[in-house]
Design a protein around this motif. Structure first.
Motif, PDB file in Angstrom:
ATOM      1  N   VAL A 127      40.023  59.085  46.683  1.00 48.06           N
ATOM      2  CA  VAL A 127      39.017  59.204  45.628  1.00 48.06           C
ATOM      3  C   VAL A 127      39.099  58.029  44.670  1.00 48.06           C
ATOM      4  N   LEU A 128      40.321  57.653  44.274  1.00 42.12           N
ATOM      5  CA  LEU A 128      40.496  56.539  43.353  1.00 42.12           C
ATOM      6  C   LEU A 128      40.042  55.233  43.986  1.00 42.12           C
ATOM      7  N   ARG A 129      40.330  55.081  45.273  1.00 44.85           N
ATOM      8  CA  ARG A 129      39.899  53.860  45.971  1.00 44.85           C
ATOM      9  C   ARG A 129      38.381  53.778  46.018  1.00 44.85           C
ATOM     10  N   ASN A 130      37.719  54.903  46.259  1.00 49.99           N
ATOM     11  CA  ASN A 130      36.264  54.929  46.285  1.00 49.99           C
ATOM     12  C   ASN A 130      35.688  54.578  44.916  1.00 49.99           C
ATOM     13  N   ARG A 131      36.328  55.055  43.852  1.00 52.17           N
ATOM     14  CA  ARG A 131      35.868  54.728  42.500  1.00 52.17           C
ATOM     15  C   ARG A 131      36.038  53.242  42.216  1.00 52.17           C
ATOM     16  N   GLU A 132      37.129  52.656  42.676  1.00 58.28           N
ATOM     17  CA  GLU A 132      37.344  51.217  42.491  1.00 58.28           C
ATOM     18  C   GLU A 132      36.257  50.407  43.176  1.00 58.28           C
ATOM     19  N   VAL A 133      35.882  50.817  44.394  1.00 57.99           N
ATOM     20  CA  VAL A 133      34.819  50.125  45.137  1.00 57.99           C
ATOM     21  C   VAL A 133      33.509  50.206  44.371  1.00 57.99           C
ATOM     22  N   GLN A 134      33.188  51.382  43.834  1.00 55.74           N
ATOM     23  CA  GLN A 134      31.946  51.544  43.076  1.00 55.74           C
ATOM     24  C   GLN A 134      31.938  50.673  41.820  1.00 55.74           C
ATOM     25  N   VAL A 135      33.077  50.580  41.157  1.00 52.83           N
ATOM     26  CA  VAL A 135      33.180  49.751  39.949  1.00 52.83           C
ATOM     27  C   VAL A 135      32.961  48.284  40.297  1.00 52.83           C
ATOM     28  N   HIS A 136      33.590  47.822  41.377  1.00 49.97           N
ATOM     29  CA  HIS A 136      33.407  46.430  41.816  1.00 49.97           C
ATOM     30  C   HIS A 136      31.942  46.155  42.151  1.00 49.97           C
ATOM     31  N   GLU A 137      31.297  47.093  42.809  1.00 51.49           N
ATOM     32  CA  GLU A 137      29.888  46.894  43.172  1.00 51.49           C
ATOM     33  C   GLU A 137      29.012  46.805  41.925  1.00 51.49           C
ATOM     34  N   ALA A 138      29.295  47.651  40.934  1.00 52.79           N
ATOM     35  CA  ALA A 138      28.526  47.603  39.680  1.00 52.79           C
ATOM     36  C   ALA A 138      28.728  46.265  38.979  1.00 52.79           C
ATOM     37  N   MET A 139      29.953  45.776  38.973  1.00 53.90           N
ATOM     38  CA  MET A 139      30.240  44.490  38.334  1.00 53.90           C
ATOM     39  C   MET A 139      29.558  43.347  39.073  1.00 53.90           C
ATOM     40  N   ASP A 140      29.581  43.384  40.401  1.00 52.46           N
ATOM     41  CA  ASP A 140      28.971  42.310  41.191  1.00 52.46           C
ATOM     42  C   ASP A 140      27.456  42.275  41.024  1.00 52.46           C
ATOM     43  N   ARG A 141      26.846  43.452  40.835  1.00 51.86           N
ATOM     44  CA  ARG A 141      25.396  43.472  40.614  1.00 51.86           C
ATOM     45  C   ARG A 141      25.033  42.827  39.285  1.00 51.86           C
ATOM     46  N   ALA A 142      25.841  43.089  38.276  1.00 54.82           N
ATOM     47  CA  ALA A 142      25.547  42.544  36.945  1.00 54.82           C
ATOM     48  C   ALA A 142      25.958  41.081  36.826  1.00 54.82           C
ATOM     49  N   PHE A 143      27.072  40.729  37.451  1.00 47.50           N
ATOM     50  CA  PHE A 143      27.590  39.362  37.384  1.00 47.50           C
ATOM     51  C   PHE A 143      27.875  38.864  38.798  1.00 47.50           C
ATOM     52  N   PRO A 144      26.827  38.464  39.515  1.00 43.95           N
ATOM     53  CA  PRO A 144      27.044  38.009  40.902  1.00 43.95           C
ATOM     54  C   PRO A 144      27.869  36.737  41.005  1.00 43.95           C
ATOM     55  N   ARG A 145      27.912  35.973  39.924  1.00 49.48           N
ATOM     56  CA  ARG A 145      28.701  34.722  39.946  1.00 49.48           C
ATOM     57  C   ARG A 145      29.624  34.715  38.735  1.00 49.48           C
ATOM     58  N   THR A 146      30.899  34.889  39.006  1.00 46.07           N
ATOM     59  CA  THR A 146      31.900  34.833  37.944  1.00 46.07           C
ATOM     60  C   THR A 146      32.953  33.800  38.298  1.00 46.07           C
ATOM     61  N   VAL A 147      33.618  33.297  37.268  1.00 47.99           N
ATOM     62  CA  VAL A 147      34.666  32.294  37.457  1.00 47.99           C
ATOM     63  C   VAL A 147      35.990  32.899  37.023  1.00 47.99           C
ATOM     64  N   ARG A 148      36.979  32.821  37.890  1.00 48.79           N
ATOM     65  CA  ARG A 148      38.295  33.363  37.542  1.00 48.79           C
ATOM     66  C   ARG A 148      38.929  32.484  36.470  1.00 48.79           C
ATOM     67  N   ALA A 149      39.426  33.115  35.417  1.00 50.10           N
ATOM     68  CA  ALA A 149      40.043  32.371  34.319  1.00 50.10           C
ATOM     69  C   ALA A 149      41.383  31.787  34.769  1.00 50.10           C
ATOM     70  N   ARG A 150      41.703  30.626  34.234  1.00 45.44           N
ATOM     71  CA  ARG A 150      42.996  30.038  34.516  1.00 45.44           C
ATOM     72  C   ARG A 150      44.094  30.805  33.795  1.00 45.44           C
ATOM     73  N   GLY A 151      45.295  30.754  34.344  1.00 46.30           N
ATOM     74  CA  GLY A 151      46.427  31.407  33.711  1.00 46.30           C
ATOM     75  C   GLY A 151      46.691  30.810  32.336  1.00 46.30           C
TER      76      GLY A 151
END
Length: 356
Positions: A310-334
Protein backbone atom coordinates in the motif's frame (compact mmCIF):
# COMPACT_ATOMS: atom_id res chain seq x y z
CA UNK A 1 1.96 61.60 -22.38
CA UNK A 2 -1.03 60.35 -20.39
CA UNK A 3 -0.69 58.69 -17.00
CA UNK A 4 -1.65 55.33 -18.52
CA UNK A 5 1.04 55.71 -21.18
CA UNK A 6 3.60 56.50 -18.46
CA UNK A 7 2.58 53.40 -16.52
CA UNK A 8 2.64 51.18 -19.61
CA UNK A 9 6.07 52.41 -20.65
CA UNK A 10 7.43 51.89 -17.14
CA UNK A 11 5.99 48.37 -17.05
CA UNK A 12 7.54 47.59 -20.44
CA UNK A 13 10.94 48.91 -19.32
CA UNK A 14 10.94 51.89 -21.69
CA UNK A 15 11.04 54.31 -18.73
CA UNK A 16 13.22 53.86 -15.67
CA UNK A 17 11.55 53.91 -12.28
CA UNK A 18 12.67 57.39 -11.19
CA UNK A 19 11.65 59.04 -14.47
CA UNK A 20 8.25 57.37 -14.43
CA UNK A 21 7.72 58.35 -10.79
CA UNK A 22 8.56 61.98 -11.53
CA UNK A 23 6.14 62.03 -14.47
CA UNK A 24 3.33 60.43 -12.46
CA UNK A 25 3.90 62.85 -9.59
CA UNK A 26 3.35 65.73 -12.02
CA UNK A 27 0.25 64.21 -13.61
CA UNK A 28 -3.27 64.87 -12.26
CA UNK A 29 -3.68 62.80 -9.10
CA UNK A 30 -6.95 61.14 -10.09
CA UNK A 31 -5.57 60.18 -13.51
CA UNK A 32 -2.30 58.80 -12.10
CA UNK A 33 -4.09 56.81 -9.38
CA UNK A 34 -6.58 55.35 -11.83
CA UNK A 35 -3.84 54.31 -14.25
CA UNK A 36 -1.78 52.60 -11.56
CA UNK A 37 -4.83 50.93 -10.00
CA UNK A 38 -5.96 49.56 -13.38
CA UNK A 39 -2.50 48.26 -14.28
CA UNK A 40 -2.06 46.61 -10.88
CA UNK A 41 -5.53 45.05 -11.09
CA UNK A 42 -4.60 43.48 -14.44
CA UNK A 43 -1.46 41.92 -12.95
CA UNK A 44 -3.21 40.69 -9.82
CA UNK A 45 -6.00 39.23 -11.95
CA UNK A 46 -3.43 37.37 -14.09
CA UNK A 47 -1.60 35.95 -11.08
CA UNK A 48 -4.69 34.92 -9.09
CA UNK A 49 -6.14 33.19 -12.15
CA UNK A 50 -2.86 31.40 -12.79
CA UNK A 51 -2.19 29.62 -9.52
CA UNK A 52 -1.16 32.26 -7.00
CA UNK A 53 -3.06 32.15 -3.71
CA UNK A 54 -3.47 35.26 -1.51
CA UNK A 55 -1.09 34.16 1.26
CA UNK A 56 1.56 33.05 -1.23
CA UNK A 57 1.48 36.32 -3.12
CA UNK A 58 1.36 38.33 0.10
CA UNK A 59 4.39 36.45 1.40
CA UNK A 60 6.33 36.89 -1.86
CA UNK A 61 5.67 40.64 -1.83
CA UNK A 62 6.15 41.10 1.93
CA UNK A 63 9.64 39.59 1.63
CA UNK A 64 10.60 42.81 -0.16
CA UNK A 65 10.02 44.73 3.06
CA UNK A 66 7.52 47.37 1.94
CA UNK A 67 4.31 47.33 4.04
CA UNK A 68 2.45 49.44 1.47
CA UNK A 69 2.98 46.74 -1.15
CA UNK A 70 1.89 43.99 1.24
CA UNK A 71 -1.30 45.94 1.95
CA UNK A 72 -1.98 46.30 -1.77
CA UNK A 73 -1.90 42.51 -2.14
CA UNK A 74 -4.50 42.07 0.61
CA UNK A 75 -6.75 44.71 -0.95
CA UNK A 76 -6.36 43.13 -4.39
CA UNK A 77 -7.30 39.67 -3.11
CA UNK A 78 -10.43 41.10 -1.50
CA UNK A 79 -11.36 42.89 -4.72
CA UNK A 80 -10.68 39.79 -6.85
CA UNK A 81 -13.02 37.74 -4.66
CA UNK A 82 -15.90 40.20 -4.95
CA UNK A 83 -18.84 38.98 -7.02
CA UNK A 84 -17.31 35.62 -7.96
CA UNK A 85 -18.96 32.26 -7.47
CA UNK A 86 -18.18 29.51 -6.57
CA UNK A 87 -15.41 30.26 -4.07
CA UNK A 88 -13.22 27.56 -2.55
CA UNK A 89 -13.20 28.16 1.22
CA UNK A 90 -9.46 27.46 1.34
CA UNK A 91 -8.96 30.49 -0.93
CA UNK A 92 -11.37 32.70 1.00
CA UNK A 93 -9.78 31.80 4.34
CA UNK A 94 -6.46 33.30 3.23
CA UNK A 95 -7.81 36.85 3.10
CA UNK A 96 -7.39 38.65 6.45
CA UNK A 97 -10.15 40.83 7.81
CA UNK A 98 -9.69 44.47 6.73
CA UNK A 99 -8.26 46.86 9.31
CA UNK A 100 -10.83 49.15 10.89
CA UNK A 101 -8.62 52.18 10.43
CA UNK A 102 -5.73 52.85 8.13
CA UNK A 103 -3.25 55.62 8.55
CA UNK A 104 -3.10 58.07 5.70
CA UNK A 105 -0.12 57.20 3.52
CA UNK A 106 2.21 59.73 1.95
CA UNK A 107 1.09 60.07 -1.68
CA UNK A 108 4.60 59.92 -3.15
CA UNK A 109 5.38 56.82 -1.06
CA UNK A 110 2.23 55.10 -2.36
CA UNK A 111 3.02 56.01 -5.97
CA UNK A 112 6.58 54.79 -5.53
CA UNK A 113 5.52 51.51 -3.94
CA UNK A 114 2.75 50.90 -6.49
CA UNK A 115 4.96 51.54 -9.50
CA UNK A 116 7.70 49.31 -8.09
CA UNK A 117 5.19 46.56 -7.28
CA UNK A 118 3.75 46.71 -10.78
CA UNK A 119 7.14 45.94 -12.31
CA UNK A 120 7.75 43.17 -9.77
CA UNK A 121 4.38 41.48 -10.39
CA UNK A 122 5.05 41.50 -14.12
CA UNK A 123 8.09 39.27 -13.53
CA UNK A 124 6.17 36.62 -11.57
CA UNK A 125 5.26 33.57 -13.65
CA UNK A 126 2.11 31.50 -13.70
CA UNK A 127 2.36 28.57 -11.28
CA UNK A 128 0.52 25.30 -10.69
CA UNK A 129 -3.13 25.80 -9.69
CA UNK A 130 -3.49 23.98 -6.36
CA UNK A 131 -6.70 25.68 -5.19
CA UNK A 132 -9.24 26.76 -7.83
CA UNK A 133 -9.44 30.56 -7.97
CA UNK A 134 -12.78 32.23 -7.25
CA UNK A 135 -15.22 31.87 -10.10
CA UNK A 136 -13.95 28.46 -11.25
CA UNK A 137 -15.22 25.03 -10.32
CA UNK A 138 -12.99 22.25 -9.01
CA UNK A 139 -13.94 18.70 -9.93
CA UNK A 140 -11.38 17.13 -7.59
CA UNK A 141 -12.50 16.32 -4.05
CA UNK A 142 -9.67 15.93 -1.55
CA UNK A 143 -9.88 13.83 1.57
CA UNK A 144 -8.76 16.10 4.39
CA UNK A 145 -7.05 15.10 7.59
CA UNK A 146 -9.08 15.07 10.80
CA UNK A 147 -8.84 18.63 12.14
CA UNK A 148 -9.40 17.47 15.70
CA UNK A 149 -6.32 15.26 15.52
CA UNK A 150 -4.26 18.08 14.02
CA UNK A 151 -5.42 20.57 16.65
CA UNK A 152 -4.34 18.18 19.39
CA UNK A 153 -0.98 17.67 17.69
CA UNK A 154 -0.45 21.44 17.40
CA UNK A 155 -1.25 21.91 21.07
CA UNK A 156 1.21 19.20 22.08
CA UNK A 157 3.94 20.63 19.87
CA UNK A 158 3.39 24.11 21.26
CA UNK A 159 3.93 22.75 24.76
CA UNK A 160 7.00 20.79 23.64
CA UNK A 161 8.57 23.91 22.12
CA UNK A 162 7.73 26.10 25.12
CA UNK A 163 9.14 23.97 27.91
CA UNK A 164 12.76 24.16 29.05
CA UNK A 165 12.65 20.61 30.41
CA UNK A 166 13.71 17.94 27.87
CA UNK A 167 11.81 15.15 29.63
CA UNK A 168 8.58 17.15 29.53
CA UNK A 169 9.11 18.05 25.87
CA UNK A 170 9.71 14.39 25.07
CA UNK A 171 6.43 13.42 26.72
CA UNK A 172 4.46 15.97 24.70
CA UNK A 173 6.23 15.02 21.46
CA UNK A 174 5.70 11.31 22.09
CA UNK A 175 1.96 11.88 22.47
CA UNK A 176 1.91 13.91 19.25
CA UNK A 177 3.82 11.20 17.42
CA UNK A 178 1.38 8.59 18.71
CA UNK A 179 -1.58 10.55 17.38
CA UNK A 180 -0.08 11.17 13.95
CA UNK A 181 1.11 7.59 13.51
CA UNK A 182 -2.22 6.14 14.57
CA UNK A 183 -4.08 8.39 12.15
CA UNK A 184 -1.76 7.59 9.23
CA UNK A 185 -2.11 3.85 9.77
CA UNK A 186 -5.90 4.15 10.03
CA UNK A 187 -6.05 6.11 6.79
CA UNK A 188 -3.79 3.68 4.91
CA UNK A 189 -5.76 0.64 6.05
CA UNK A 190 -9.27 2.11 5.74
CA UNK A 191 -10.99 0.20 2.89
CA UNK A 192 -13.73 2.78 2.29
CA UNK A 193 -11.59 5.93 2.01
CA UNK A 194 -10.71 6.91 -1.55
CA UNK A 195 -7.83 9.38 -1.39
CA UNK A 196 -5.67 10.96 -4.04
CA UNK A 197 -2.39 12.85 -3.71
CA UNK A 198 -2.33 16.60 -4.13
CA UNK A 199 0.10 19.42 -3.39
CA UNK A 200 0.67 22.37 -1.09
CA UNK A 201 3.20 25.18 -1.28
CA UNK A 202 5.16 25.86 1.91
CA UNK A 203 7.11 29.09 2.25
CA UNK A 204 10.82 28.86 3.06
CA UNK A 205 12.17 32.03 4.67
CA UNK A 206 15.60 33.56 4.28
CA UNK A 207 18.36 33.44 5.29
CA UNK A 208 19.71 30.00 4.35
CA UNK A 209 16.66 29.14 2.26
CA UNK A 210 18.29 26.25 0.41
CA UNK A 211 19.40 24.60 3.62
CA UNK A 212 15.93 25.02 5.14
CA UNK A 213 14.39 23.61 1.95
CA UNK A 214 16.64 20.57 2.41
CA UNK A 215 15.23 20.08 5.92
CA UNK A 216 11.69 20.28 4.53
CA UNK A 217 12.61 17.72 1.87
CA UNK A 218 14.08 15.36 4.51
CA UNK A 219 10.89 15.56 6.57
CA UNK A 220 8.75 15.05 3.45
CA UNK A 221 10.61 11.98 2.22
CA UNK A 222 10.25 10.30 5.60
CA UNK A 223 6.48 10.80 5.32
CA UNK A 224 5.95 9.48 1.78
CA UNK A 225 5.94 12.97 0.29
CA UNK A 226 8.15 14.72 -2.26
CA UNK A 227 9.14 18.37 -2.67
CA UNK A 228 10.13 20.67 -5.51
CA UNK A 229 12.10 23.72 -4.34
CA UNK A 230 11.54 26.99 -6.26
CA UNK A 231 14.32 29.28 -4.94
CA UNK A 232 13.36 32.23 -7.12
CA UNK A 233 9.87 32.25 -5.57
CA UNK A 234 10.80 31.31 -2.01
CA UNK A 235 8.65 28.22 -1.57
CA UNK A 236 8.68 24.44 -1.93
CA UNK A 237 5.77 22.53 -3.41
CA UNK A 238 5.07 19.44 -1.31
CA UNK A 239 3.32 16.51 -3.01
CA UNK A 240 1.62 13.80 -0.99
CA UNK A 241 -1.59 12.71 0.69
CA UNK A 242 -3.45 15.12 2.91
CA UNK A 243 -2.64 13.63 6.31
CA UNK A 244 1.00 13.17 5.30
CA UNK A 245 1.38 16.76 4.10
CA UNK A 246 -0.20 18.06 7.31
CA UNK A 247 2.29 16.01 9.34
CA UNK A 248 5.17 17.28 7.20
CA UNK A 249 4.24 20.94 7.67
CA UNK A 250 3.71 20.61 11.41
CA UNK A 251 6.92 18.65 11.92
CA UNK A 252 9.02 20.91 9.68
CA UNK A 253 7.83 24.01 11.53
CA UNK A 254 8.54 22.49 14.92
CA UNK A 255 11.97 21.17 13.94
CA UNK A 256 12.94 24.54 12.45
CA UNK A 257 12.14 26.23 15.76
CA UNK A 258 14.29 23.69 17.57
CA UNK A 259 17.10 24.02 15.01
CA UNK A 260 17.20 27.82 15.31
CA UNK A 261 17.30 27.60 19.09
CA UNK A 262 20.17 25.06 19.08
CA UNK A 263 22.06 26.90 16.33
CA UNK A 264 21.95 30.20 18.22
CA UNK A 265 23.04 28.46 21.41
CA UNK A 266 26.06 26.72 19.83
CA UNK A 267 27.33 29.19 17.23
CA UNK A 268 30.76 30.84 17.62
CA UNK A 269 30.78 34.20 19.36
CA UNK A 270 32.88 36.14 16.85
CA UNK A 271 33.54 36.44 13.15
CA UNK A 272 30.76 37.12 10.64
CA UNK A 273 32.15 34.75 8.01
CA UNK A 274 32.72 32.05 10.63
CA UNK A 275 29.16 32.39 11.94
CA UNK A 276 27.73 32.19 8.42
CA UNK A 277 29.74 29.06 7.59
CA UNK A 278 28.75 27.54 10.94
CA UNK A 279 25.02 28.14 10.34
CA UNK A 280 25.03 26.73 6.81
CA UNK A 281 26.97 23.64 7.88
CA UNK A 282 24.76 23.24 10.96
CA UNK A 283 21.57 23.23 8.88
CA UNK A 284 23.00 20.82 6.29
CA UNK A 285 23.99 18.32 8.98
CA UNK A 286 20.75 18.86 10.89
CA UNK A 287 18.62 18.08 7.81
CA UNK A 288 20.57 14.93 6.97
CA UNK A 289 20.46 13.57 10.50
CA UNK A 290 16.78 14.45 10.98
CA UNK A 291 16.00 12.58 7.76
CA UNK A 292 17.81 9.51 9.11
CA UNK A 293 15.96 9.66 12.44
CA UNK A 294 12.56 10.13 10.83
CA UNK A 295 13.04 7.22 8.44
CA UNK A 296 14.08 4.98 11.34
CA UNK A 297 11.09 6.14 13.39
CA UNK A 298 8.70 5.48 10.49
CA UNK A 299 10.08 1.97 10.02
CA UNK A 300 9.59 1.21 13.71
CA UNK A 301 6.05 2.55 13.79
CA UNK A 302 4.94 0.58 10.72
CA UNK A 303 6.61 -2.63 11.88
CA UNK A 304 4.06 -5.37 12.40
CA UNK A 305 1.69 -3.92 9.80
CA UNK A 306 1.75 -5.52 6.36
CA UNK A 307 1.54 -2.16 4.60
CA UNK A 308 4.50 -2.27 2.20
CA UNK A 309 2.40 -2.78 -1.00
CA UNK A 310 0.00 0.00 0.00
CA UNK A 311 2.79 2.42 0.90
CA UNK A 312 4.63 1.63 -2.32
CA UNK A 313 1.47 2.32 -4.33
CA UNK A 314 1.07 5.66 -2.55
CA UNK A 315 4.67 6.58 -3.36
CA UNK A 316 4.06 5.84 -7.05
CA UNK A 317 0.95 8.04 -7.04
CA UNK A 318 2.85 10.89 -5.38
CA UNK A 319 5.65 10.66 -7.97
CA UNK A 320 3.11 10.71 -10.79
CA UNK A 321 1.41 13.81 -9.35
CA UNK A 322 4.77 15.56 -9.05
CA UNK A 323 5.81 14.62 -12.59
CA UNK A 324 2.55 15.98 -14.01
CA UNK A 325 3.06 19.33 -12.31
CA UNK A 326 6.82 19.52 -12.83
CA UNK A 327 7.77 17.41 -15.86
CA UNK A 328 11.25 18.94 -15.90
CA UNK A 329 13.09 19.30 -12.63
CA UNK A 330 16.77 19.71 -11.84
CA UNK A 331 18.35 17.79 -8.98
CA UNK A 332 19.98 20.18 -6.52
CA UNK A 333 23.68 19.87 -5.89
CA UNK A 334 24.82 18.63 -2.50
CA UNK A 335 25.32 21.38 0.07
CA UNK A 336 28.87 22.42 0.84
CA UNK A 337 30.11 22.07 4.41
CA UNK A 338 32.61 24.78 5.39
CA UNK A 339 32.50 24.41 9.16
CA UNK A 340 33.28 21.15 10.94
CA UNK A 341 32.01 22.56 14.24
CA UNK A 342 28.77 23.57 12.53
CA UNK A 343 28.39 20.08 11.04
CA UNK A 344 29.02 18.35 14.37
CA UNK A 345 26.75 20.75 16.24
CA UNK A 346 23.99 20.27 13.67
CA UNK A 347 24.07 16.49 13.96
CA UNK A 348 24.11 16.73 17.76
CA UNK A 349 21.11 19.08 17.70
CA UNK A 350 19.26 16.71 15.37
CA UNK A 351 19.87 13.87 17.82
CA UNK A 352 18.42 16.05 20.60
CA UNK A 353 15.41 17.24 18.59
CA UNK A 354 11.97 16.07 19.64
CA UNK A 355 10.09 14.37 16.80
CA UNK A 356 6.38 14.18 16.18
Amino acid sequence: MTAREIVDRARAGDLDHETALDLLTGAPAAEADAALDAALAEQFDRLFRNGWQPLELHRAVARRGNPIQARLVTEAATAFLRGKDPVDERWRAQIPAPAHERKRQDRIAVLDASLDLLCELRRLPAIEVLIPPPGTADTTVHHHADRRILDRVRALLAKAEATDFPAEAETYSAKAQELITRYRIEEVTAPDVDVTPFARRIGVDHPYESEKASLLDAVARANTCRTVWSPELGFSTVFGFDADIEAVELLYTSLLVQANRAMTRDEPAKGKARVKAFRRSFLVAYAIRIGERLRQAAEREFAGHDLLPVLRNREVQVHEAMDRAFPRTVRARGRRVDSLEGWESGRAAADEAELL
